[in-house]
Design an enzyme around this catalytic site. Structure first.
Site, short mmCIF file in Angstrom:
data_model
loop_
_atom_site.label_atom_id
_atom_site.label_comp_id
_atom_site.label_asym_id
_atom_site.label_seq_id
_atom_site.Cartn_x
_atom_site.Cartn_y
_atom_site.Cartn_z
N GLN A 73 44.23 53.70 30.75
CA GLN A 73 45.15 53.97 30.09
C GLN A 73 44.85 53.16 28.76
OE1 GLN A 73 49.21 51.65 30.01
NE2 GLN A 73 49.74 53.92 30.93
N CYS A 103 55.21 51.07 27.34
CA CYS A 103 55.25 49.79 27.71
C CYS A 103 56.35 49.08 26.75
CB CYS A 103 53.83 48.98 27.29
SG CYS A 103 54.19 47.25 27.68
N GLY A 207 60.39 54.79 38.11
CA GLY A 207 61.44 53.85 37.81
C GLY A 207 62.36 53.72 39.10
N ASP A 208 62.25 52.51 39.56
CA ASP A 208 63.14 52.06 40.74
C ASP A 208 62.85 52.71 42.15
OD1 ASP A 208 64.41 50.44 39.25
OD2 ASP A 208 66.28 51.40 38.83
#
Length: 353
Positions: A73, A103, A207-208
Site C-alpha cells: 500500500q 487512513c 469496519g467492525d
C-alpha cells in the site's frame, strides 16, 4: 465459497487482513496468512523518494519469505510521485499496488494524503491514473482503499469508486466510516452496498467485523466479495481460520489450545526481533503481547511487568512462563463472545477444558 481474483491472482478465501500502520508488518502478515487469511496488504509506505531508504520504510517494504501475492500500500499526494512509488515497489517485489485513501490519521490527512484525498476528487483521480499508468504495462493490478467520504454530509464513495473502476482499479475496499468518524461509532454498510451495486470490480467491506457471524452478516448485507479484518485480528490472528471454518460448516471452531498460542506467539516474536533488531524489537513487540494477554487471567499485571523488560530473551521467557501458568488453569483459550469487539472492546467467556 466463491473464489475471488485480483487480476491474475486467485485468493484462498474472502477474509483479508487490513493494512494497519505499525501492525501489519511482514511477521504479522505471515502469521495471519498461516492462520487462514486469504490476503494481506502491507502497512502503508510513503511515496516520497527521500524516505525510501530509511530503516522504517525499508522494514515496511520487507517481504522476505512471504507467500504471495505481495501487496504493497502506498500513500501520497502527488500523482507523478505516486506513480514512481508504484514502480519502485514493483521493482522490489510488489505484485499488487494498493492506493491509500482511507487512513484517517491527522499526520497523514494534514498533508492531504490518506482519506483527505476524498475531498479533492480531481486529485484523487489523477493519482489513480498515474498509479495505474505505472502498473498496467507491468501487469500489476491496482487496488484502492477508501472510506465512505470525508464527513457525513460529503459521502462520495460511490462517485470515486465508479471513477476508479473506469481508470483501471481492479478492487475497491471501503471502510464503513467517514474520515470525520475515525474509528468511533458504528460502521455502516449501506454505503458499501451502494458501491458494490455501482461497480463490476470486486468490493471489500471493512469496519467492525469481529466474528465469523459478523463477517457473514456483512457479506450478506453488502453483497461484497470479501471482508477485511483489522483490530479484531490484533492478539487473535486465528480469527481467520475461525471464519473459514464457520463459512464452510456453519459451526464454530474450538478456540485454540493455550499451548498452540504460546508457540504461535513465541515464533512471532522471533520473526519480529529478526526484522526490528534487539532495541526496537523488544519495544515494538509489547503491543502484540499486550493484545494477546489483556483479557486473560492475570493479563493486566503481566502486561505491566512485561513493559519494563528491555531484553528480547527475557521477554521471550516471560511470555513462555505466562502461557505455561495459564495452561495449568485451562487447556484452551477463552472463546470470544460474538459481536463484542466493536469500538475496541472485547468480552470473553470461559470454555470447558
Amino acid at each position: 465459497m466463491v473464489q475471488m481474483n485480483i487480476g491474475p491472482f486467485a485468493l484462498a478465501n474472502p477474509f483479508f487482513v487490513a493494512p494497519m500502520a505499525g501492525v501489519t508488518d511482514r511477521p504479522f502478515r505471515q502469521l495471519c496468512k498461516k492462520l487462514g487469511a486469504g490476503y494481506a496488504v502491507s502497512e502503508m509506505v510513503t511515496s516520497r523518494p527521500d524516505l525510501w531508504n530509511t530503516p522504517k520504510t525499508a522494514r515496511r517494504a520487507n517481504h522476505d519469505g512471504e507467500p504471495g501475492p505481495i501487496a504493497v500500500q502506498i500513500a501520497g499526494t502527488e500523482a507523478a510521485m505516486m506513480g514512481e512509488a508504484a514502480a519502485y515497489n514493483i521493482d522490489r517485489g510488489a505484485q499488487i499496488i494498493d492506493i491509500n485513501m482511507g487512513c484517517p490519521a491527522k499526520k497523514v490527512c494534514n498533508k492531504w494524503a490518506g482519506s483527505a484525498l476524498m475531498q479533492d476528487e480531481a486529485l484523487a483521480l489523477r493519482i489513480i491514473e498515474a498509479v495505474v499508468g505505472a502498473c498496467a504495462p507491468r501487469g500489476v493490478p491496482v487496488t484502492l482503499k477508501m472510506r465512505t467520504g470525508w464527513c457525513q454530509s460529503e459521502k462520495n464513495a460511490v462517485v470515486l469508486a465508479r471513477a476508479a473502476e473506469q481508470a483501471g482499479v481492479q478492487m475497491i475496499t471501503v471502510h464503513g466510516r467517514t474520515r470525520e468518524q475515525g474509528y468511533k461509532g458504528q460502521a455502516e454498510y449501506d454505503t458499501i452496498a451502494a458501491v458494490k451495486a455501482a461497480v463490476r470490480v470486486p468490493v471489500v467491506a471493512n469496519g467492525d467485523i469481529d466474528s465469523p457471524e459478523k463477517a457473514l452478516e456483512v457479506l450478506a448485507a453488502t453483497q461484497a466479495d470479501a471482508v477485511m479484518i483489522g483490530r479484531a485480528a490484533q492478539g487473535r490472528p486465528w480469527i481467520f481460520r475461525e471464519m473459514v471454518h464457520f463459512m464452510a460448516t456453519g459451526q464454530h471452531l474450538a478456540p485454540p489450545l493455550v499451548g498452540e498460542v504460546k508457540h504461535l506467539l513465541l515464533d512471532h516474536l522471533q520473526d519480529h526481533y529478526a526484522l526490528y533488531g534487539e532495541f526496537s524489537g523488544v519495544r515494538t513487540a509489547r503491543k502484540h503481547i499486550g493484545w494477546y494477554v489483556k483479557t486473560l487471567p492475570g493479563g493486566e499485571d503481566f502486561r505491566a511487568r512485561m513493559n519494563l523488560i528491555e531484553d528480547c530473551g527475557q521477554q521471550t521467557l516471560a511470555v513462555a512462563d505466562f502461557f505455561d501458568t495459564l495452561n495449568a488453569q485451562m487447556d484452551r483459550m477463552p472463546a470470544v463472545v460474538a459481536n463484542a469487539l466493536n469500538m475496541g472492546r472485547e468480552t470473553y467467556m470461559e470454555t470447558p477444558a
